[in-house]
Write a protein that holds these residues in place. Sequence first.
Motif, mmCIF file in Angstrom:
data_model
loop_
_atom_site.group_PDB
_atom_site.id
_atom_site.type_symbol
_atom_site.label_atom_id
_atom_site.label_comp_id
_atom_site.label_asym_id
_atom_site.label_seq_id
_atom_site.Cartn_x
_atom_site.Cartn_y
_atom_site.Cartn_z
ATOM 1 N N LYS A 178 0.828 -1.201 0.000
ATOM 2 C CA LYS A 178 0.000 0.000 0.000
ATOM 3 C C LYS A 178 0.863 1.253 0.000
ATOM 4 O O LYS A 178 1.974 1.269 0.548
ATOM 5 C CB LYS A 178 -0.960 0.004 1.193
ATOM 6 C CG LYS A 178 -0.302 -0.328 2.518
ATOM 7 C CD LYS A 178 -1.314 -0.280 3.660
ATOM 8 C CE LYS A 178 -2.191 -1.520 3.732
ATOM 9 N NZ LYS A 178 -2.926 -1.631 5.030
ATOM 10 N N LYS A 179 0.323 2.288 -0.597
ATOM 11 C CA LYS A 179 1.096 3.520 -0.740
ATOM 12 C C LYS A 179 0.195 4.736 -0.540
ATOM 13 O O LYS A 179 -1.006 4.684 -0.813
ATOM 14 C CB LYS A 179 1.688 3.594 -2.142
ATOM 15 C CG LYS A 179 2.627 2.457 -2.485
ATOM 16 C CD LYS A 179 4.031 2.972 -2.683
ATOM 17 C CE LYS A 179 5.076 1.919 -2.426
ATOM 18 N NZ LYS A 179 4.845 0.640 -3.063
ATOM 19 N N GLY A 180 0.793 5.815 -0.085
ATOM 20 C CA GLY A 180 0.083 7.074 0.009
ATOM 21 C C GLY A 180 0.072 7.785 -1.330
ATOM 22 O O GLY A 180 0.756 7.372 -2.277
ATOM 23 N N PHE A 181 -0.688 8.866 -1.393
ATOM 24 C CA PHE A 181 -0.870 9.576 -2.663
ATOM 25 C C PHE A 181 0.437 10.123 -3.213
ATOM 26 O O PHE A 181 0.822 9.833 -4.363
ATOM 27 C CB PHE A 181 -1.873 10.710 -2.449
ATOM 28 C CG PHE A 181 -2.267 11.401 -3.727
ATOM 29 C CD1 PHE A 181 -3.323 10.926 -4.481
ATOM 30 C CD2 PHE A 181 -1.587 12.528 -4.151
ATOM 31 C CE1 PHE A 181 -3.698 11.567 -5.658
ATOM 32 C CE2 PHE A 181 -1.957 13.173 -5.329
ATOM 33 C CZ PHE A 181 -3.003 12.693 -6.078
ATOM 34 N N ASN A 182 1.142 10.866 -2.419
ATOM 35 C CA ASN A 182 2.382 11.462 -2.903
ATOM 36 C C ASN A 182 3.443 10.411 -3.193
ATOM 37 O O ASN A 182 4.194 10.533 -4.172
ATOM 38 C CB ASN A 182 2.933 12.460 -1.882
ATOM 39 C CG ASN A 182 2.087 13.711 -1.832
ATOM 40 O OD1 ASN A 182 1.309 13.997 -2.736
ATOM 41 N ND2 ASN A 182 2.225 14.453 -0.751
ATOM 42 N N GLU A 183 3.455 9.426 -2.349
ATOM 43 C CA GLU A 183 4.381 8.319 -2.531
ATOM 44 C C GLU A 183 4.166 7.670 -3.900
ATOM 45 O O GLU A 183 5.112 7.453 -4.677
ATOM 46 C CB GLU A 183 4.089 7.299 -1.423
ATOM 47 C CG GLU A 183 5.177 6.322 -1.106
ATOM 48 C CD GLU A 183 4.756 5.429 0.066
ATOM 49 O OE1 GLU A 183 5.490 4.499 0.374
ATOM 50 O OE2 GLU A 183 3.671 5.679 0.658
ATOM 51 N N LEU A 184 2.928 7.421 -4.201
ATOM 52 C CA LEU A 184 2.550 6.815 -5.469
ATOM 53 C C LEU A 184 2.928 7.736 -6.626
ATOM 54 O O LEU A 184 3.449 7.306 -7.655
ATOM 55 C CB LEU A 184 1.043 6.573 -5.455
ATOM 56 C CG LEU A 184 0.442 5.392 -6.202
ATOM 57 C CD1 LEU A 184 1.298 4.158 -6.076
ATOM 58 C CD2 LEU A 184 -0.963 5.144 -5.664
ATOM 59 N N SER A 185 2.660 9.007 -6.414
ATOM 60 C CA SER A 185 2.979 9.998 -7.437
ATOM 61 C C SER A 185 4.472 9.984 -7.750
ATOM 62 O O SER A 185 4.877 9.997 -8.918
ATOM 63 C CB SER A 185 2.540 11.377 -6.966
ATOM 64 O OG SER A 185 2.970 12.377 -7.854
ATOM 65 N N ARG A 186 5.277 9.962 -6.696
ATOM 66 C CA ARG A 186 6.728 9.943 -6.889
ATOM 67 C C ARG A 186 7.183 8.652 -7.553
ATOM 68 O O ARG A 186 7.927 8.673 -8.542
ATOM 69 C CB ARG A 186 7.438 10.075 -5.538
ATOM 70 C CG ARG A 186 7.571 11.508 -5.038
ATOM 71 C CD ARG A 186 8.519 11.558 -3.836
ATOM 72 N NE ARG A 186 8.109 10.623 -2.788
ATOM 73 C CZ ARG A 186 7.280 10.939 -1.784
ATOM 74 N NH1 ARG A 186 6.771 12.155 -1.717
ATOM 75 N NH2 ARG A 186 6.964 10.048 -0.863
ATOM 76 N N GLU A 187 6.753 7.542 -7.010
ATOM 77 C CA GLU A 187 7.266 6.261 -7.492
ATOM 78 C C GLU A 187 6.843 5.945 -8.923
ATOM 79 O O GLU A 187 7.583 5.319 -9.675
ATOM 80 C CB GLU A 187 6.832 5.123 -6.563
ATOM 81 C CG GLU A 187 7.596 5.146 -5.262
ATOM 82 C CD GLU A 187 7.375 3.869 -4.453
ATOM 83 O OE1 GLU A 187 7.130 2.815 -5.049
ATOM 84 O OE2 GLU A 187 7.443 3.950 -3.211
ATOM 85 N N ALA A 188 5.658 6.384 -9.278
ATOM 86 C CA ALA A 188 5.197 6.089 -10.635
ATOM 87 C C ALA A 188 5.644 7.180 -11.602
ATOM 88 O O ALA A 188 5.656 6.982 -12.805
ATOM 89 C CB ALA A 188 3.678 5.931 -10.665
ATOM 90 N N GLY A 189 5.995 8.348 -11.050
ATOM 91 C CA GLY A 189 6.374 9.460 -11.928
ATOM 92 C C GLY A 189 5.166 10.045 -12.628
ATOM 93 O O GLY A 189 5.186 10.328 -13.821
ATOM 94 N N ILE A 190 4.088 10.194 -11.886
ATOM 95 C CA ILE A 190 2.829 10.675 -12.468
ATOM 96 C C ILE A 190 2.388 11.922 -11.726
ATOM 97 O O ILE A 190 2.536 12.013 -10.508
ATOM 98 C CB ILE A 190 1.771 9.549 -12.400
ATOM 99 C CG1 ILE A 190 0.460 9.978 -13.029
ATOM 100 C CG2 ILE A 190 1.542 9.105 -10.956
ATOM 101 C CD1 ILE A 190 -0.552 8.844 -13.090
#
Lengths: 114, 114
Positions: free
Chosen positions: B39-51
């Motif tokens: 599971k990931k938080g919003f910003n975390e996901l944003s960073r990791e996916a580059g989106i």
Amino acid sequence: MNNHTVESCSKAKMAIRDTLDVVGGKWKLVLISVLQSGKKGFNELSREAGISPRILSKELHEMEMNGLVSRTVCHTKPITVQYELTAYSQTLNEVLIAMQKWGHLHRQKIISRE
Amino acid sequence: MNNHTVESCSKAKMAIRDTLDVVGGKWKLVLISVLQSGKKGFNELSREAGISPRILSKELHEMEMNGLVSRTVCHTKPITVQYELTAYSQTLNEVLIAMQKWGHLHRQKIISRE
DNA sequence: GTTATCTGTTACAAAAAGGATAGTACTTAC
DNA sequence: GTAAGTACTATCCTTTTTGTAACAGATAAC
């Protein structure tokens, strides 16, 4: 937003992106699926896939460049062209089958909820 | 195995389209792939996916509506939100694995030709 | 000579997707 | 009170994709 850290560019992500680059979009997998029943002419393909000539032409070009389909000109009375899947395109079978299975599963899920 | 009747072909076409409707586009499969590590938080996901946040927000909404991810609000000091893959999203594993494998294969093919 | 078939292409338009930037609202830390 | 982190949203804009319609060159049928 070009954070190409080692972390953000995991192998899995890259591989999926690579696949999407070649076979993503609305038509390519559908075209391969249609061509699995054998070689087809341009208009035939257009009719069976329900795709306009303009898009079909573009998609076929791209697929040809990626080694997924072959184009053969037949010197018949009106010149015809045969589009056929290559051996390489068959490496995509797993992807196609998985997507077909999932599409079917998902449709069942949606239907059973109504 | 290779029963390519007109009927089975149009079914295959429809199934592929269904799948693309849910999981097509540039990001959804990548996001699932990223979320597979937990599971990931919003910003975390944003960073990791580059989106970018805007697109991420839209994608997550769509994925939530299709039952692929769950959104959980955690009442921590600054409120955080956890995005997590659902059990249903795991029915996509075959698709993901097939695409990862193919992306890797294709990249090898390209590289070895240079 | 008009019509039809084949394989495309061209021009134009619309829609969808994606991206950049900034801002909102809340909270904690300094 | 300023900065920084959480999770988004809003606005604006560009790029990509898709579609429609018409047309072109070739051949053949009527």
